[in-house]
Design a protein around this motif. Structure first.
Motif, short mmCIF file in Angstrom:
data_model
loop_
_atom_site.label_atom_id
_atom_site.label_comp_id
_atom_site.label_asym_id
_atom_site.label_seq_id
_atom_site.Cartn_x
_atom_site.Cartn_y
_atom_site.Cartn_z
N LEU A 174 -59.59 89.31 -76.93
CA LEU A 174 -58.65 90.03 -75.84
C LEU A 174 -58.03 89.10 -74.72
CD1 LEU A 174 -60.73 93.25 -75.63
CD2 LEU A 174 -58.26 92.79 -76.86
N GLN A 175 -58.95 88.06 -74.85
CA GLN A 175 -58.65 86.91 -73.48
C GLN A 175 -57.63 85.86 -74.00
OE1 GLN A 175 -62.51 85.69 -72.39
NE2 GLN A 175 -62.55 87.26 -70.82
N ASN A 209 -51.11 85.72 -74.25
CA ASN A 209 -49.92 86.52 -75.05
C ASN A 209 -50.41 87.50 -76.30
OD1 ASN A 209 -48.01 84.76 -73.74
ND2 ASN A 209 -48.20 83.18 -75.28
N VAL A 210 -51.65 88.22 -75.65
CA VAL A 210 -52.09 89.03 -76.72
C VAL A 210 -51.45 90.32 -76.33
CG1 VAL A 210 -54.29 90.52 -77.06
CG2 VAL A 210 -54.38 88.00 -76.70
N TYR A 211 -50.83 91.20 -77.54
CA TYR A 211 -50.26 92.25 -77.18
C TYR A 211 -50.56 93.15 -78.67
CZ TYR A 211 -47.05 96.03 -76.30
OH TYR A 211 -46.20 97.16 -76.23
N THR A 267 -52.76 94.65 -75.08
CA THR A 267 -53.77 94.13 -74.55
C THR A 267 -55.06 94.74 -74.58
OG1 THR A 267 -53.16 95.32 -72.40
CG2 THR A 267 -52.23 93.04 -72.42
#
Length: 149
Positions: free
Chosen positions: A103-104, A107-109, A111
């Motif tokens: 999750l860190q 550009n994680v989508y 979130t």
């Protein structure tokens, strides 16, 4: 009736055992049976399969992925499970550290995530995983935490 989950009644009920019904109170959704300890007691109906269908238990499981102890990894580990009815199931395992790392990532989508067949385990140690799977199995939650293979 067959006990599907003993819950907090481990001294009185055993998962997979058939119990003779003494009385049923449908209004309160309770059943009275003779317990393992020989006493007659009332229990919530949700602890039992009303149609006497067998409970499905975990027979064995195995890693489907190579397990890495790299603390910076972001990927999950997949496992396969063999069940007492002959079916096979699978799920993904995350440790808290790997989930946090995932999750860190930049550009994680989206979130956040929701994965029905994900189990968070303390570590990828075989004993830790077995303990979690046994607990979910005893609480009749393992089928819901896995998918058919």
């Amino acid at each position: 009736m067959i006990c599907r989950t003993q819950g907090s009644y481990s001294e009185a009920l055993t998962r997979g055992i058939t119990y003779q019904v003494i009385d049923i109170n449908n209004d309160k959704e309770m059943v009275r049976i003779k317990c393992d300890n020989g006493r007659l007691s009332w229990f919530p109906l949700y602890h039992f399969n009303m149609n006497s269908e067998d409970v499905i238990d975990l027979i064995s499981w195995k890693f489907d992925d190579e397990v890495s102890n790299d603390a910076n990894e972001t990927n999950w580990i997949e496992i396969s499970l063999k069940m007492s009815d002959g079916s096979e199931r699978w799920c993904i395992l995350y440790t808290p550290e790997r989930l946090r790392n995932c999750l860190q990532q930049p550009n994680v989508y989206p979130t956040g995530l929701h994965i029905k067949h994900m189990i968070v385990v303390k570590s990828y140690n075989v004993e830790d995983i077995q303990s979690v799977l046994d607990y979910l199995n005893q609480e009749d939650e393992l089928i819901g935490a896995t998918l058919p293979l």
